[in-house]
Write a protein that holds these residues in place. Structure first.
Motif, PDB file in Angstrom:
ATOM      1  N   PRO A  15       6.988 -54.484 -25.357  1.00 33.73           N
ATOM      2  CA  PRO A  15       8.004 -53.663 -26.042  1.00 33.73           C
ATOM      3  C   PRO A  15       8.321 -54.172 -27.438  1.00 33.73           C
ATOM      4  N   THR A  16       8.366 -55.506 -27.596  1.00 32.58           N
ATOM      5  CA  THR A  16       8.663 -56.077 -28.909  1.00 32.58           C
ATOM      6  C   THR A  16       7.553 -55.769 -29.897  1.00 32.58           C
ATOM      7  N   TRP A  17       6.304 -55.981 -29.479  1.00 37.16           N
ATOM      8  CA  TRP A  17       5.184 -55.722 -30.386  1.00 37.16           C
ATOM      9  C   TRP A  17       5.116 -54.248 -30.752  1.00 37.16           C
ATOM     10  N   LYS A  18       5.324 -53.386 -29.775  1.00 41.75           N
ATOM     11  CA  LYS A  18       5.257 -51.939 -30.034  1.00 41.75           C
ATOM     12  C   LYS A  18       6.316 -51.538 -31.065  1.00 41.75           C
ATOM     13  N   ALA A  19       7.533 -52.083 -30.896  1.00 44.19           N
ATOM     14  CA  ALA A  19       8.612 -51.769 -31.837  1.00 44.19           C
ATOM     15  C   ALA A  19       8.319 -52.332 -33.219  1.00 44.19           C
ATOM     16  N   LEU A  20       7.769 -53.529 -33.273  1.00 43.43           N
ATOM     17  CA  LEU A  20       7.429 -54.128 -34.566  1.00 43.43           C
ATOM     18  C   LEU A  20       6.357 -53.322 -35.280  1.00 43.43           C
ATOM     19  N   PHE A  21       5.367 -52.879 -34.537  1.00 41.05           N
ATOM     20  CA  PHE A  21       4.320 -52.071 -35.161  1.00 41.05           C
ATOM     21  C   PHE A  21       4.866 -50.730 -35.642  1.00 41.05           C
ATOM     22  N   SER A  22       5.817 -50.165 -34.918  1.00 39.34           N
ATOM     23  CA  SER A  22       6.440 -48.924 -35.388  1.00 39.34           C
ATOM     24  C   SER A  22       7.185 -49.162 -36.696  1.00 39.34           C
ATOM     25  N   ASP A  23       7.942 -50.275 -36.757  1.00 40.42           N
ATOM     26  CA  ASP A  23       8.620 -50.636 -38.008  1.00 40.42           C
ATOM     27  C   ASP A  23       7.608 -50.848 -39.125  1.00 40.42           C
ATOM     28  N   LEU A  24       6.500 -51.516 -38.782  1.00 47.68           N
ATOM     29  CA  LEU A  24       5.484 -51.817 -39.776  1.00 47.68           C
ATOM     30  C   LEU A  24       4.830 -50.548 -40.305  1.00 47.68           C
ATOM     31  N   CYS A  25       4.527 -49.609 -39.399  1.00 48.43           N
ATOM     32  CA  CYS A  25       3.920 -48.355 -39.833  1.00 48.43           C
ATOM     33  C   CYS A  25       4.846 -47.613 -40.801  1.00 48.43           C
ATOM     34  N   ASP A  26       6.134 -47.612 -40.497  1.00 44.89           N
ATOM     35  CA  ASP A  26       7.096 -46.954 -41.388  1.00 44.89           C
ATOM     36  C   ASP A  26       7.155 -47.666 -42.733  1.00 44.89           C
TER      37      ASP A  26
END
Length: 573
Positions: free
Chosen positions: A551-562
């Motif tokens: 969950p942490t990595w998925k959220a970080l990647f979402s932030d990163l994509c934005d």
């Protein structure tokens, strides 16, 4: 203007261009053909096909409009049309309508294929250019439409060739109006008829008809979401469409799929309205970056945004009593004496380089030690000593007494490490439950370290140390081996620091003296973008192999994509 006599010339022109050019050209070509595959005559007995074509074409377009989010698997699934099973019966729709539908089907599939396979993108886009109206030349309007479609492709190529930034140009083109000028009258009439028919068949088809209308106008966002100025909800919805599985969504009847998509859009609109009402802006807090493991190399970043080894991180946890200081000094003196004994011997050059690195990591005293690097350089000396004990080694012979002195240094190093709890934790790579590493192999880690060097996200000396850390790992994949855990945790720590650099904020450790320099708008744009690209391109491997914090990595990647999406929109910073 760039012009092509046939699709083979177009394919040849694209071969030395970035694959993203082919992908956006293919997507836009498929968008122009899409109305012909969703017109009423093509709907008879094949009502599931328009949805499949919308899905494939939308993902092909989104892969370039929102390049930070990996949509390769989704595009691949969308390209797997059921036409081979269901067919398009000539008797049901008429030969001419069937040809119209088949051409549109081919264009949407080829565009999705282009989004999935970058290496085949040039061939796919030339196929789109060759086939959309190939079977319709008997009708003058279709011949005209064919010529207009080909001219639009040439204009897209011409526009891309005029851009100074080849990397960002495809995304910029995705935000431009579908036709360079007024859409052809016959084409517009076909689309109006098709859109009305679709919405009569299922009112929730407005999800797709509105989406295509926005592509025709050249809107930046995929969907109309009032108050979503930063496209946070718009990108959330694109991710939902991309990540949805067949079981969750796409394998269901058309009415269910469109209804679910419409519900997601309404959910996004409600969130955007709520954020706008409560804060006047996006009020969400960013995902916290995990702390780096103490049981491996730890990283920070310098003033230029390059990732470096964290200086002296953790040495405040070292023992500093008189006995600990004495053990440190004895090991340091042994290392210096051994290096002096090696002076002038060509066969000892290799060992001299190792000793130089060991002495630098040890520092002049306990306070100046770099614990994680000190442990790694000691491990390197251990393995070197063991190699000389192997009678079949191919190393050049050392001068008399050097091997014995090397063994003595290793013993002194083991005393320093073994009697200090913090160093012992590092040396044995003791990790907590959140730091468990997946089934990652030495070659995978070696590839990761080499790619980090090649992409120049690391300072060169740090790249050397990371490569060395991985090379010390035994072959295979053995999470019970301390050297394996050390190397894998070092790779994971690098990823954590890379997130801090790419997202322009320090992680929990904030290890390097230059880390605070990362805070502030417009700073380190180039390195932040390079680091973001490095992470996004390796997303699957990072999520699957480097830990169980999904969950942490998925959220970080979402932030990163934005974040990456915002950086692509600001080429002048």
């Amino acid at each position: 203007m760039v012009e092509f006599a046939d699709s083979e010339e177009l394919e040849g022109w694209l071969k030395d261009k970035p694959p993203e050019w082919s992908q956006i050209i293919a997507a836009r070509a498929a968008l122009r053909v899409l109305p012909y595959g969703t017109a009423p005559t093509a709907m008879v007995q094949v009502k599931e096909f328009p949805l499949a074509m919308f899905r494939a074409t939308a993902l092909a377009w989104a892969s370039r409009n929102y390049p930070a989010h990996d949509m390769a698997d989704a595009a691949n699934a969308a390209a797997d049309f059921p036409i081979a099973v269901h067919g398009v019966p000539d008797a049901a729709v008429g030969a001419d309508a069937n040809a119209t539908y088949g051409a549109a089907f081919f264009a949407a599939k080829a565009a999705a294929d282009a989004a999935h396979a970058a290496n085949a993108a040039a061939t796919a886009v030339s196929s789109v250019a060759r086939n959309p109206f190939a079977d319709l030349k008997a009708r003058a309007t279709r011949v005209s439409a064919n010529a207009i479609a080909k001219r639009a492709i040439s204009t897209d190529c011409d526009w891309l060739a005029d851009q100074s930034d080849a990397v960002r140009a495809p995304r910029a083109l995705s935000n431009r109006s579908l036709w360079h000028g007024k859409p052809p009258t016959e084409w517009s009439t076909t689309w109006v008829t098709a859109a009305e028919w679709l919405e009569q068949t299922d009112p929730n088809y407005s999800f797709w008809t509105d989406w295509l209308d926005r592509r025709i106008r050249g809107e930046r966002s995929a969907f109309e979401i009032p108050g979503d100025k930063q496209r946070k909800e718009d990108k959330w919805l694109l991710r939902k469409i991309s990540d949805a599985t067949g079981k969750e969504l796409w394998d269901h009847p058309v009415g269910f799929v469109n209804g679910q998509l419409a519900a997601w859009l309404e959910e996004a609109r409600e969130r955007a309205a709520k954020n706008l009402e409560n804060t006047g802006r996006d009020g969400d807090t960013p995902t916290p970056i995990p702390a780096q493991s103490r049981a491996a190399l730890r990283f920070g970043s310098d003033e230029e945004g390059k990732i470096v080894l964290a200086p002296s991180s953790g040495n405040q946890e070292l023992r500093n009593d008189d006995d600990a200081r004495d053990r440190h000094q004895l090991a340091l003196e042994d290392a210096k004496a051994l290096m002096q004994a090696c002076a002038g011997s060509n066969s000892a050059d290799r060992l001299t380089a190792m000793l130089t690195a060991y002495i630098a990591a040890a520092g002049d005293n306990v306070e100046a030690m770099r614990p994680s690097v000190f442990v790694q350089k000691g491990e390197r000396l251990r393995q070197e000593s063991a190699r000389y004990e192997d009678p079949d080694n191919f190393l050049p012979p050392l001068p008399d007494g050097i091997e014995l002195d090397l063994k003595s240094l290793v013993k002194a190093h083991n005393m320093v490490v073994g009697l200090d709890p913090h160093l012992l934790d590092i040396d044995t790579a003791q990790t907590g439950p959140d730091d468990v590493i997946g089934d990652v192999t030495k070659p995978e880690m070696q590839g990761f370290a080499s790619e980090a060097r090649e992409e120049e996200i690391l300072r060169e000396d740090t790249a050397d140390d990371l490569v060395e850390a991985v090379d010390l790992t035994p072959d295979g994949s053995d999470a019970s081996d301390r050297r394996f855990r050390w190397s894998a945790s070092s790779c994971k720590n690098l990823v954590i620091e890379a997130f801090a650099v790419a997202l322009n904020r320090p992680g929990k450790a904030a290890l390097a003296t230059g880390a605070t320099a990362l805070i502030g708008p417009g700073i380190l744009f180039g390195n932040a973008l390079n680091t973001a690209k490095f992470l996004v391109e390796r997303r699957k491997w990072i999520e699957e192999k480097l830990g169980r914090q999904a969950p942490t990595w998925k959220a970080l990647f979402s932030d990163l994509c934005d974040k990456w999406d915002d950086m692509l929109d600001k080429p002048d910073e």
